[in-house]
Design an enzyme around this catalytic site. Sequence first.
Site, PDB file in Angstrom:
ATOM      1  N   TYR A 127       0.844  -1.198   0.000  1.00 44.19           N
ATOM      2  CA  TYR A 127       0.000   0.000   0.000  1.00 44.19           C
ATOM      3  C   TYR A 127       0.876   1.243   0.000  1.00 44.19           C
ATOM      4  O   TYR A 127       1.884   1.312   0.718  1.00 44.19           O
ATOM      5  CB  TYR A 127      -0.907   0.027   1.235  1.00 44.19           C
ATOM      6  N   GLU A 153      -3.627   7.625  -3.645  1.00 41.32           N
ATOM      7  CA  GLU A 153      -3.551   6.320  -2.987  1.00 41.32           C
ATOM      8  C   GLU A 153      -3.374   5.217  -4.018  1.00 41.32           C
ATOM      9  O   GLU A 153      -4.086   5.187  -5.029  1.00 41.32           O
ATOM     10  CB  GLU A 153      -4.829   6.083  -2.170  1.00 41.32           C
TER      11      GLU A 153
END
Length: 386
Positions: free
Chosen positions: A109, A197
């Site tokens: 991530y 993101e």
Amino acid sequence: MKIHEYQAKQLLAKYGVNIPRGFVAHTVQEALEAARQLATFPVVVKAQIHAGGRGKGGGVKLANSLDEVSELASKMLGMKLVTHQTGPAGREVRALLIEEGLAIKQEFYLGIVVDRAASRPVFMASAAGGMDIEEVASSRPEAILKEYVDPTVGFQPFQARKLAFGLGLPAELVSQAVRFMLALYQAFVDMDASLVEINPFLLTEDKKLYALDAKVNFDDNALFRHKEYASLRDLNEEEPLEIEASKFDLNYIKLDGQIGCMVNGAGLAMATMDIIKLAGAEPANFLDVGGGASQERVENAFRILLADPNVKAVLINIFGGIVRCDMVAAGVIEAAKKIGVNVPIVVRLEGTNVEAAKELIRQTGLNVISADGMKDAAEKVVAAIR
């Protein structure tokens, strides 16, 4: 402002962020043509909506043939995709991303946001990729690595290397990861983003790094500098009442409760919503008419507020500093005359011209419940819906 995954990837690719090959499709025929252009299987068929959790909701599927692409595209286009972020009503799927399938070795991530407490951007990374980062932050906060960025010097290569090693990437991939992260941060700054993101940030079997998914949110206050992004806005993904409110420069966010709120000032609006919840009910909206609101603006705000069918009562909480209480009252009265009000209205007014405002309301004969103080107002509006 939010945009779709395929739009985010197209923007990030211009900065050198590595993305899978893919094409957007709005029809089954376009999906088939995209799969033919990729000329490899499997391909991934991904529903494009402004919400996370698409995979769990059935909006991300693998196809191993053109027939499967056709079948999946037929099912997804027009479907109501329900995820934990859409609510039970779901979102209609109007576009698909047809993307090459990659041999996944490991998922990570990456994310960049502005940390308001630190007054600077923070670059986050985690080896727990491919899952809800909110869940990771709640259950395992130590699994999220953070590098705070001094805006005067920007995100530095040594910080990117620190994150890369923290993720456990092999030494031979660190340079590739550093280039990826630096490109991501440059995009964040140049685009005036509020969020960038990548989840998952993917390592493939052939030792390449990709943005397998991408999310970009723009800072609305900076959009005047980026006229080129206006075409990326998808009004189908936004609440109709929020779109209407934006036409009048109103700060309106629709919520799921029954008590409509009209307040001046963001802080007072937040406090009003809190005290409604403490009184045992739920607010139907956040609505800040602003410190210098005109009568016309108040009238439009009240009309938008009452257009929500879930609103069973209205709480008007105004502190007259810059804005005059009598002007707010006049706006509410005009809106009430034009629309017709069939729900209870509780009014708490304090400040400039408050007595004149109360007299205006009394003269109209509107069914208005007067309140003294916020606690009294919240208790009366909750009692009104019961």
